[in-house]
Scaffold this motif. Structure first.
Motif, mmCIF file in Angstrom:
data_model
loop_
_atom_site.group_PDB
_atom_site.id
_atom_site.type_symbol
_atom_site.label_atom_id
_atom_site.label_comp_id
_atom_site.label_asym_id
_atom_site.label_seq_id
_atom_site.Cartn_x
_atom_site.Cartn_y
_atom_site.Cartn_z
ATOM 1 N N GLY A 59 0.787 -1.229 0.000
ATOM 2 C CA GLY A 59 0.000 0.000 0.000
ATOM 3 C C GLY A 59 0.816 1.274 0.000
ATOM 4 O O GLY A 59 0.265 2.364 0.000
ATOM 5 N N THR A 60 2.148 1.157 0.007
ATOM 6 C CA THR A 60 2.988 2.352 -0.020
ATOM 7 C C THR A 60 3.827 2.346 -1.296
ATOM 8 O O THR A 60 4.724 1.527 -1.440
ATOM 9 N N PRO A 61 3.520 3.226 -2.229
ATOM 10 C CA PRO A 61 4.275 3.269 -3.481
ATOM 11 C C PRO A 61 5.640 3.916 -3.272
ATOM 12 O O PRO A 61 5.880 4.544 -2.240
ATOM 13 N N PRO A 62 6.523 3.786 -4.259
ATOM 14 C CA PRO A 62 7.803 4.503 -4.181
ATOM 15 C C PRO A 62 7.541 6.004 -4.037
ATOM 16 O O PRO A 62 6.514 6.520 -4.482
ATOM 17 N N ASP A 63 8.466 6.694 -3.411
ATOM 18 C CA ASP A 63 8.299 8.127 -3.147
ATOM 19 C C ASP A 63 8.005 8.927 -4.406
ATOM 20 O O ASP A 63 7.219 9.865 -4.374
ATOM 21 N N ASP A 64 8.626 8.568 -5.518
ATOM 22 C CA ASP A 64 8.459 9.340 -6.743
ATOM 23 C C ASP A 64 7.361 8.786 -7.655
ATOM 24 O O ASP A 64 7.265 9.148 -8.818
ATOM 25 N N PHE A 65 6.500 7.925 -7.126
ATOM 26 C CA PHE A 65 5.430 7.318 -7.920
ATOM 27 C C PHE A 65 4.213 8.231 -8.002
ATOM 28 O O PHE A 65 3.741 8.761 -7.004
ATOM 29 N N ASN A 66 3.698 8.396 -9.216
ATOM 30 C CA ASN A 66 2.485 9.161 -9.459
ATOM 31 C C ASN A 66 1.425 8.178 -9.934
ATOM 32 O O ASN A 66 1.548 7.625 -11.028
ATOM 33 N N PRO A 67 0.353 7.931 -9.164
ATOM 34 C CA PRO A 67 -0.640 6.936 -9.568
ATOM 35 C C PRO A 67 -1.307 7.239 -10.909
ATOM 36 O O PRO A 67 -1.854 6.346 -11.547
ATOM 37 N N ALA A 68 -1.238 8.471 -11.360
ATOM 38 C CA ALA A 68 -1.852 8.833 -12.636
ATOM 39 C C ALA A 68 -1.165 8.162 -13.826
ATOM 40 O O ALA A 68 -1.753 8.063 -14.902
ATOM 41 N N VAL A 69 0.065 7.677 -13.654
ATOM 42 C CA VAL A 69 0.758 7.038 -14.771
ATOM 43 C C VAL A 69 0.178 5.659 -15.080
ATOM 44 O O VAL A 69 0.371 5.136 -16.176
ATOM 45 N N LEU A 70 -0.548 5.072 -14.138
ATOM 46 C CA LEU A 70 -1.129 3.747 -14.352
ATOM 47 C C LEU A 70 -2.405 3.850 -15.177
ATOM 48 O O LEU A 70 -3.331 4.560 -14.814
ATOM 49 N N ALA A 71 -2.454 3.093 -16.256
ATOM 50 C CA ALA A 71 -3.682 2.990 -17.041
ATOM 51 C C ALA A 71 -4.566 1.914 -16.421
ATOM 52 O O ALA A 71 -5.765 2.083 -16.268
ATOM 53 N N LEU A 72 -3.943 0.792 -16.074
ATOM 54 C CA LEU A 72 -4.685 -0.304 -15.482
ATOM 55 C C LEU A 72 -3.751 -1.220 -14.728
ATOM 56 O O LEU A 72 -2.543 -1.176 -14.888
ATOM 57 N N TYR A 73 -4.358 -2.031 -13.886
ATOM 58 C CA TYR A 73 -3.623 -3.083 -13.211
ATOM 59 C C TYR A 73 -4.319 -4.389 -13.531
ATOM 60 O O TYR A 73 -5.535 -4.457 -13.687
ATOM 61 N N CYS A 74 -3.526 -5.439 -13.672
ATOM 62 C CA CYS A 74 -4.043 -6.747 -14.038
ATOM 63 C C CYS A 74 -3.583 -7.755 -12.994
ATOM 64 O O CYS A 74 -2.388 -8.007 -12.844
ATOM 65 N N LEU A 75 -4.526 -8.309 -12.258
ATOM 66 C CA LEU A 75 -4.237 -9.351 -11.286
ATOM 67 C C LEU A 75 -4.261 -10.686 -12.020
ATOM 68 O O LEU A 75 -5.247 -11.009 -12.692
ATOM 69 N N VAL A 76 -3.181 -11.449 -11.921
ATOM 70 C CA VAL A 76 -3.003 -12.669 -12.707
ATOM 71 C C VAL A 76 -3.042 -13.898 -11.801
ATOM 72 O O VAL A 76 -2.319 -13.965 -10.809
ATOM 73 N N SER A 77 -3.897 -14.860 -12.166
ATOM 74 C CA SER A 77 -4.001 -16.104 -11.412
ATOM 75 C C SER A 77 -4.071 -17.285 -12.368
ATOM 76 O O SER A 77 -4.806 -17.251 -13.354
ATOM 77 N N ILE A 78 -3.310 -18.337 -12.055
ATOM 78 C CA ILE A 78 -3.417 -19.576 -12.823
ATOM 79 C C ILE A 78 -4.260 -20.600 -12.071
ATOM 80 O O ILE A 78 -4.492 -21.696 -12.581
ATOM 81 N N GLU A 79 -4.707 -20.239 -10.884
ATOM 82 C CA GLU A 79 -5.568 -21.115 -10.090
ATOM 83 C C GLU A 79 -6.769 -20.319 -9.578
ATOM 84 O O GLU A 79 -6.956 -20.166 -8.372
ATOM 85 N N PRO A 80 -7.590 -19.790 -10.488
ATOM 86 C CA PRO A 80 -8.646 -18.880 -10.068
ATOM 87 C C PRO A 80 -9.685 -19.497 -9.143
ATOM 88 O O PRO A 80 -10.196 -18.811 -8.256
ATOM 89 N N ALA A 81 -9.997 -20.764 -9.299
ATOM 90 C CA ALA A 81 -10.985 -21.381 -8.407
ATOM 91 C C ALA A 81 -10.426 -21.465 -6.987
ATOM 92 O O ALA A 81 -11.107 -21.134 -6.013
ATOM 93 N N LYS A 82 -9.183 -21.855 -6.876
ATOM 94 C CA LYS A 82 -8.529 -21.978 -5.571
ATOM 95 C C LYS A 82 -8.283 -20.615 -4.924
ATOM 96 O O LYS A 82 -8.356 -20.473 -3.713
#
Length: 172
Positions: A82-105
Motif C-alpha cells: 500500500g505504499t508506493p515509491p516516493d516518486d510514484f504518481n498513480p496517474a501514470v497507471l492505465a490499469l492493473y491486471c491481477l493474474v491467477s493460474i488457479e482462479p478457483a482456488k
C-alpha cells in the motif's frame, strides 16, 4: 550483460522463476522496470495473485505487453504493502491486471486483492487475468471471478484489453 540466473526462492523456499525473470529485467531497466516520469495513463501493472505460477504468468504477460510496445511492469501481491515509491504518481497507471493460474482456488484472495487495489488505485482500470488449468474444469462464473471487474481468460485477451484501455486513455 545480463546477470546469470540465480535461484530466487519464495518465502516457502520454492524456486520462483517468474520473480527471477523479473529481477533479470530489473537489472537492465532499473528497480522500477523503467522510468516513472512517463505520461499519465501509460503503464500497465501486472500483479501475480500469490502462487509461484501466478508470478510466472504475470511476468509472461509483461513480456507480451512489452513486445507490443506497452509499458508493462510486474510486482507480486506479497510485495504490495500500500505504499508506493516516493516518486510514484498513480496517474501514470492505465490499469492493473491481477493474474491467477488457479482462479478457483484463489477466488477469495483475488476478490480481496482487487478490492484493496481499487481503493489504492481508484483511477486505474482493473482487470483479472484468470488462466484455468487445461486439466481442470473451471468452476467460476465470469460474474463471480473478477468481482464484477473485467476478466480475461487468455494472454491474448488480456493484451487486447490493455490495448483498448490505453487507446481510451489517449482519447480522454
Amino acid at each position: 550483460m545480463v546477470a546469470p540466473l540465480r535461484p530466487h526462492l519464495d518465502a516457502g523456499g520454492h524456486l520462483n522463476i517468474g520473480r527471477e525473470l523479473r529481477h533479470r529485467r530489473e537489472a537492465l531497466l532499473g528497480e522500477n522496470q523503467g522510468a516513472l516520469d512517463v505520461p499519465a495513463g501509460t503503464i500497465v501493472l501486472c500483479i501475480g495473485a500469490g502462487s509461484v505460477g501466478d508470478e510466472l504468468a504475470a511476468e509472461i504477460l509483461v513480456r507480451i505487453l512489452r513486445q507490443q510496445g506497452i509499458d508493462g511492469r510486474h510486482m507480486a501481491l506479497d510485495e504490495f504493502d500500500g505504499t508506493p515509491p516516493d516518486d510514484f504518481n498513480p496517474a501514470v497507471l492505465a490499469l492493473y491486471c491481477l493474474v491467477s493460474i488457479e482462479p478457483a482456488k484463489e477466488q477469495s484472495q483475488i476478490a480481496a486483492a482487487l478490492a484493496a487495489l481499487a481503493g489504492f488505485l481508484p483511477d486505474a482500470e482493473p482487470l483479472a487475468l484468470l488462466l484455468a488449468s487445461p486439466f481442470e474444469q473451471l468452476v467460476l462464473q465470469d460474474s463471480d471471478a473478477g468481482g464484477g471487474r473485467a476478466v480475461a481468460r487468455s494472454f491474448e485477451a488480456a493484451a487486447q484489453a490493455c490495448q483498448r484501455v490505453l487507446r481510451g486513455k489517449k482519447r480522454a
